[in-house]
Design a protein around this motif. Structure first.
Motif, short mmCIF file in Angstrom:
data_model
loop_
_atom_site.label_atom_id
_atom_site.label_comp_id
_atom_site.label_asym_id
_atom_site.label_seq_id
_atom_site.Cartn_x
_atom_site.Cartn_y
_atom_site.Cartn_z
N ILE A 17 -2.53 -9.79 14.63
CA ILE A 17 -3.82 -9.03 14.93
C ILE A 17 -3.49 -7.68 14.20
O ILE A 17 -4.75 -7.16 13.81
CB ILE A 17 -3.63 -8.86 16.57
N LEU A 18 -2.53 -7.16 14.16
CA LEU A 18 -2.40 -5.88 13.27
C LEU A 18 -2.71 -6.07 11.87
O LEU A 18 -3.40 -5.25 11.21
CB LEU A 18 -0.99 -5.60 13.17
N ILE A 19 -2.27 -7.30 11.42
CA ILE A 19 -2.61 -7.44 9.92
C ILE A 19 -4.29 -7.57 9.74
O ILE A 19 -4.92 -7.30 8.81
CB ILE A 19 -1.82 -8.78 9.31
N LEU A 20 -4.85 -8.28 10.80
CA LEU A 20 -6.17 -8.56 10.69
C LEU A 20 -6.95 -7.00 10.77
O LEU A 20 -8.02 -6.86 10.04
CB LEU A 20 -6.65 -9.57 11.82
N ILE A 21 -6.44 -6.22 11.50
CA ILE A 21 -7.13 -4.94 11.79
C ILE A 21 -6.96 -4.10 10.65
O ILE A 21 -7.79 -3.40 10.13
CB ILE A 21 -6.51 -4.28 13.23
N LYS A 22 -5.75 -4.06 10.09
CA LYS A 22 -5.42 -3.18 9.01
C LYS A 22 -4.63 -3.76 8.18
O LYS A 22 -3.48 -3.99 7.91
CB LYS A 22 -4.75 -2.16 9.46
N PRO A 23 -5.27 -4.72 7.01
CA PRO A 23 -4.66 -5.39 5.98
C PRO A 23 -3.67 -4.42 5.28
O PRO A 23 -2.73 -5.12 4.64
CB PRO A 23 -5.68 -5.84 5.26
N LYS A 24 -3.78 -3.18 5.16
CA LYS A 24 -2.83 -2.31 4.33
C LYS A 24 -1.74 -2.26 4.96
O LYS A 24 -0.56 -1.85 4.23
CB LYS A 24 -3.52 -1.21 4.12
N LEU A 25 -1.32 -2.82 6.36
CA LEU A 25 0.01 -2.65 6.99
C LEU A 25 0.84 -3.68 6.74
O LEU A 25 1.87 -3.99 7.51
CB LEU A 25 -0.72 -2.55 8.53
N LEU A 26 0.11 -4.71 5.86
CA LEU A 26 0.92 -6.10 5.70
C LEU A 26 2.53 -5.86 5.31
O LEU A 26 3.33 -6.62 6.42
CB LEU A 26 0.31 -6.91 4.62
N ASN A 27 2.82 -5.03 4.63
CA ASN A 27 4.15 -5.03 4.35
C ASN A 27 4.90 -4.61 5.28
O ASN A 27 6.23 -4.94 5.77
CB ASN A 27 4.37 -4.11 2.90
#
Length: 47
Positions: A17-27
């Protein structure tokens, strides 16, 4: 009636869910997830 929820699948859903909301947080999300799963498995924690 008791409800048993494993922690690793819950962490996976939250990370997704976090990756879907904010893709820049992936790492960061992947790094935190891997550390958390490693610690859970090393210490054999069960929630």
């Amino acid at each position: 009636m008791t409800l048993h929820i494993d922690l690793i699948p819950v962490l996976s859903i939250i990370a997704g869910i976090l990756i879907l909301i904010k893709p820049k947080l992936l790492n960061y999300v992947v790094a935190i997830y891997l550390i958390a799963v490693g610690v859970i498995q090393i210490f054999g924690l069960q929630f």
